[in-house]
Design an enzyme around this catalytic site. Structure first.
Site, PDB file in Angstrom:
ATOM      1  N   GLY A 231      31.423  32.914 -30.391  1.00 42.88           N
ATOM      2  CA  GLY A 231      32.360  33.038 -30.021  1.00 42.88           C
ATOM      3  C   GLY A 231      33.061  33.940 -31.108  1.00 42.88           C
ATOM      4  O   GLY A 231      33.955  32.999 -31.811  1.00 42.88           O
TER       5      GLY A 231
ATOM      6  N   GLN B  63      36.352  30.465 -24.625  1.00 44.58           N
ATOM      7  CA  GLN B  63      37.123  30.462 -24.113  1.00 44.58           C
ATOM      8  C   GLN B  63      37.024  28.679 -23.315  1.00 44.58           C
ATOM      9  O   GLN B  63      35.648  28.881 -22.866  1.00 44.58           O
ATOM     10  CB  GLN B  63      37.453  30.951 -22.702  1.00 44.58           C
TER      11      GLN B  63
ATOM     12  N   SER C   6      45.580  25.273 -34.019  1.00 43.83           N
ATOM     13  CA  SER C   6      46.551  26.044 -34.131  1.00 43.83           C
ATOM     14  C   SER C   6      47.463  26.897 -35.074  1.00 43.83           C
ATOM     15  O   SER C   6      46.340  26.891 -36.131  1.00 43.83           O
ATOM     16  CB  SER C   6      48.144  24.859 -33.274  1.00 43.83           C
TER      17      SER C   6
ATOM     18  N   GLY D  18      47.050  30.591 -34.549  1.00 45.80           N
ATOM     19  CA  GLY D  18      46.948  31.623 -33.986  1.00 45.80           C
ATOM     20  C   GLY D  18      45.869  32.660 -34.703  1.00 45.80           C
ATOM     21  O   GLY D  18      44.986  32.188 -35.504  1.00 45.80           O
TER      22      GLY D  18
ATOM     23  N   LYS E 276      46.153  18.935 -29.769  1.00 43.62           N
ATOM     24  CA  LYS E 276      46.745  20.154 -29.685  1.00 43.62           C
ATOM     25  C   LYS E 276      47.611  21.228 -28.527  1.00 43.62           C
ATOM     26  O   LYS E 276      48.421  21.268 -28.146  1.00 43.62           O
ATOM     27  CB  LYS E 276      46.011  20.552 -29.899  1.00 43.62           C
TER      28      LYS E 276
ATOM     29  N   HIS F  94      51.052  20.473 -29.266  1.00 47.60           N
ATOM     30  CA  HIS F  94      51.166  20.144 -29.607  1.00 47.60           C
ATOM     31  C   HIS F  94      51.876  22.331 -29.281  1.00 47.60           C
ATOM     32  O   HIS F  94      52.880  22.736 -29.260  1.00 47.60           O
ATOM     33  CB  HIS F  94      50.243  21.254 -31.291  1.00 47.60           C
ATOM     34  N   ASN F  95      51.651  22.207 -28.151  1.00 49.14           N
ATOM     35  CA  ASN F  95      51.562  23.568 -27.146  1.00 49.14           C
ATOM     36  C   ASN F  95      52.820  23.243 -26.628  1.00 49.14           C
ATOM     37  O   ASN F  95      53.855  24.408 -26.231  1.00 49.14           O
ATOM     38  CB  ASN F  95      50.745  24.041 -26.442  1.00 49.14           C
TER      39      ASN F  95
ATOM     40  N   GLU G 204      55.689  24.067 -28.811  1.00 47.68           N
ATOM     41  CA  GLU G 204      55.909  25.438 -29.665  1.00 47.68           C
ATOM     42  C   GLU G 204      56.553  25.664 -27.953  1.00 47.68           C
ATOM     43  O   GLU G 204      57.394  26.819 -28.058  1.00 47.68           O
ATOM     44  CB  GLU G 204      54.277  25.918 -29.384  1.00 47.68           C
TER      45      GLU G 204
ATOM     46  N   HIS H 121      62.891  -0.929  -1.078  1.00 50.31           N
ATOM     47  CA  HIS H 121      61.766  -1.099  -2.189  1.00 50.31           C
ATOM     48  C   HIS H 121      62.823  -2.375  -3.317  1.00 50.31           C
ATOM     49  O   HIS H 121      61.690  -2.401  -4.395  1.00 50.31           O
ATOM     50  CB  HIS H 121      61.908   0.392  -2.957  1.00 50.31           C
TER      51      HIS H 121
END
Ligand code: NBP
Length: 489
Positions: free
Chosen positions: A12, A77, A130, A132, A184, A187-188, A191, A458
């Site tokens: 990739g 991907q 992470s 980018g 991860k 983490h996002n 973010e 309930h």
């Protein structure tokens, strides 16, 4: 001619894969590369013209060019592409070879792949990465998990490639199964929430204080010198001064307010709901993006739904700009703390649920460099969790209770001002509401229990009886007395 085998393989060659190849090669490793579309491999190899990069155009050649045990990192991907690549690779792999997936895969897919390949003695790892493009090239934060037997082989490559803070690599073994990808994903989620808070702070400065991008940039820049120091605040300061080469205007003024999302925020929410972990600011951030993305509806409703006069709100602040900016800085810091607290709480819950034994101090440490949510606050969290690994919610620590105590008045003023002016502050107000909820002894949730029991039988627990005993109230005339039962959960 004898060809030396490559030490590492990457499949990739889009943004992340290509930059990770360059990163590893810059650390002295030889890397074999393959990409589904041969032209991309050809272009990359030609452009780099580096003897440590070995391009291959068939999976078989690629695999055979690797030192044993083979170490292969997929950078394709997420989703079906990963399964397809595994299927294509499998016939050529030998027991003991290591296959790692560095994409943003869903952690349950990683668990499944890990188990599948374990049966064939192939050591599978799911690696959260992470940072980018820049991170991939100069040093990302790396969160590997999966088959623990893979770690010894992957470690030299990942530690060399990752960012360094205080001389240590921002990379640590996270745990078994899909834990690396779970961390991860979270983490996002953090973010998403951090970015929404920054966007709302920007919106207050733009719409309430009528500040120019240049001025707002300076404010973010000054905040970045203090407690709020972080990659995202720094980046906010930078993007605000970027000019559009076409129009000469600030580029930020020419960007349509329709944000995209790739799914990791949504996954975080789904997991939060399934595990019973409240992450309301992350939830608001995901929903806020959806609302923003629906621009046509907003355009219609803008002309229909009434709101306060923005000019009046602006005029009311004309003499208090400096004070408001000081409040806003404190409100942003307090809200960001809440976001990290919600995120780390969810990590702790997941760790217990999946028996991952996550080391929260190490996670805070490897997020201090290379990744998008790197921030000074993580240094405090690393120390706090290292001193007290069992700490349930770091907002309980004396240091943070003091910080929040000092910030709360400012936080409330900011949220009140924004709401009075008709400015949507979903993340700021959600963070404050969550803060108020977790510090409230008596929430009005007794009413929810009364309603549920009244219409659905309930049942409820009582304030004057031990917890675990459940009662049904005499809500309807036909019922003469309270009945009780012991709940066997
Ligand atoms: P993309 O996510 O844009 O994926 C493009 C790569 O996947 C290309 O190499 C493409 O090959 C390959 N691919 C696809 Br699409 N379908 C394939 C298939 N069926 N079989 C084999 N290969 C296939 O690349 P990226 O932005 O470099 O990200 C890679 C991974 O890292 C993703 O999981 C992403 O979520 C994650 N990630 C990205 C970032 C970021 O900032 N971009 C940050 C952190 C993590 P082709 O050339 O033949 O089309």
């Amino acid at each position: 001619m004898i060809h030396q085998k490559a030490q590492f393989g990457i499949i990739g060659l889009a943004v992340m894969g290509a930059n990770l190849v360059l990163n590893l090669v810059s650390k002295g490793f030889s890397v074999a590369v393959y990409n589904r579309t041969a032209q991309r491999t050809l272009d990359f190899a030609k452009k780099q013209n580096n003897s440590h990069i070995h391009p291959y155009y068939s999976i078989q050649d690629f695999v055979q060019a690797l030192e044993r045990p083979r170490k292969i990192l997929l950078m394709v991907q997420s989703g079906t592409a990963v399964d397809e690549m595994i299927q294509q690779l499998e016939p050529y792999l030998d027991p003991g070879d290591i296959l790692a997936d560095g994409g943003n895969s869903f952690f349950e897919d990683t668990e499944r792949r890990c188990t599948l390949l374990q049966g064939k003695n192939i050591l599978y790892a799911g690696v959260g990465i992470s940072g980018g493009e820049e991170g991939a090239l100069h040093g990302p934060s790396m969160m590997p998990g999966g088959n623990p037997a893979s770690w010894d082989c992957l470690r030299p490559f990942f530690e060399a490639a990752s960012a360094k803070v205080a001389g240590l690599p921002c990379c640590a073994w996270i745990g078994p199964g899909g834990s690396g990808h779970f961390v991860k994903m979270l983490h996002n989620g953090i973010e998403y929430a951090f970015m929404q808070l920054i966007a709302e702070a920007y919106g207050l400065m733009r719409d309430l204080l009528k500040m120019s991008p240049d001025e707002i940039s300076r404010v973010f820049g000054s905040w970045n010198q203090k407690e709020l120091r972080s990659f995202l605040v720094e980046t906010a300061s930078e993007v605000l001064v970027c000019k559009d080469p076409e129009s000469g205007d600030y580029l930020i003024n020419r960007i349509l307010d329709k944000p995209g999302q790739k799914g990791t925020g949504k996954w975080t929410l789904i997991q939060a709901l399934e595990s019973g972990s409240p992450v309301p600011v992350i939830a608001e951030a995901v929903f806020a993006r959806m609302t923003a993305a629906d621009k046509p509806r907003r355009m219609i409703l803008h002309d229909i739904l009434p709101g306060p006069d923005p000019e009046a709100a602006h005029a009311s602040l004309s003499s208090g700009k400096k004070d408001f900016l000081e409040d806003l800085e404190k409100a942003l810091y307090a809200s960001v703390l809440c976001v990290y607290a919600q995120g780390f709480q969810m990590l702790r819950n997941a760790s217990v649920q999946h028996q991952w034994e996550l080391n929260l101090s190490e996670i805070a440490r490897i997020w201090r460099g290379g990744c998008i949510i790197r921030a000074d606050i993580l240094t405090d969290l690393q120390n706090l969790f290292s001193q007290n690994p069992g700490l349930d919610n770091f907002l309980e620590s004396r240091y943070f209770t003091q910080v929040l105590g000092k910030a709360q008045d400012s936080w409330r003023r900011v949220v009140c001002r924004g709401i009075s002016a008709g400015i949507s502050l979903s993340a700021f107000s959600s963070a404050l509401a969550a803060y108020d909820a977790i510090r409230t002894q008596n929430l009005p949730a007794n009413m929810i229990q009364a309603l549920r029991d009244s219409f659905g039988a309930h049942m409820f627990e009582r304030t004057d009886r031990p917890e675990g005993l459940f009662f049904h109230g005499p809500w309807h005339n036909s019922e003469a007395q309270i009945s009780s039962t012991v709940y066997n959960a």
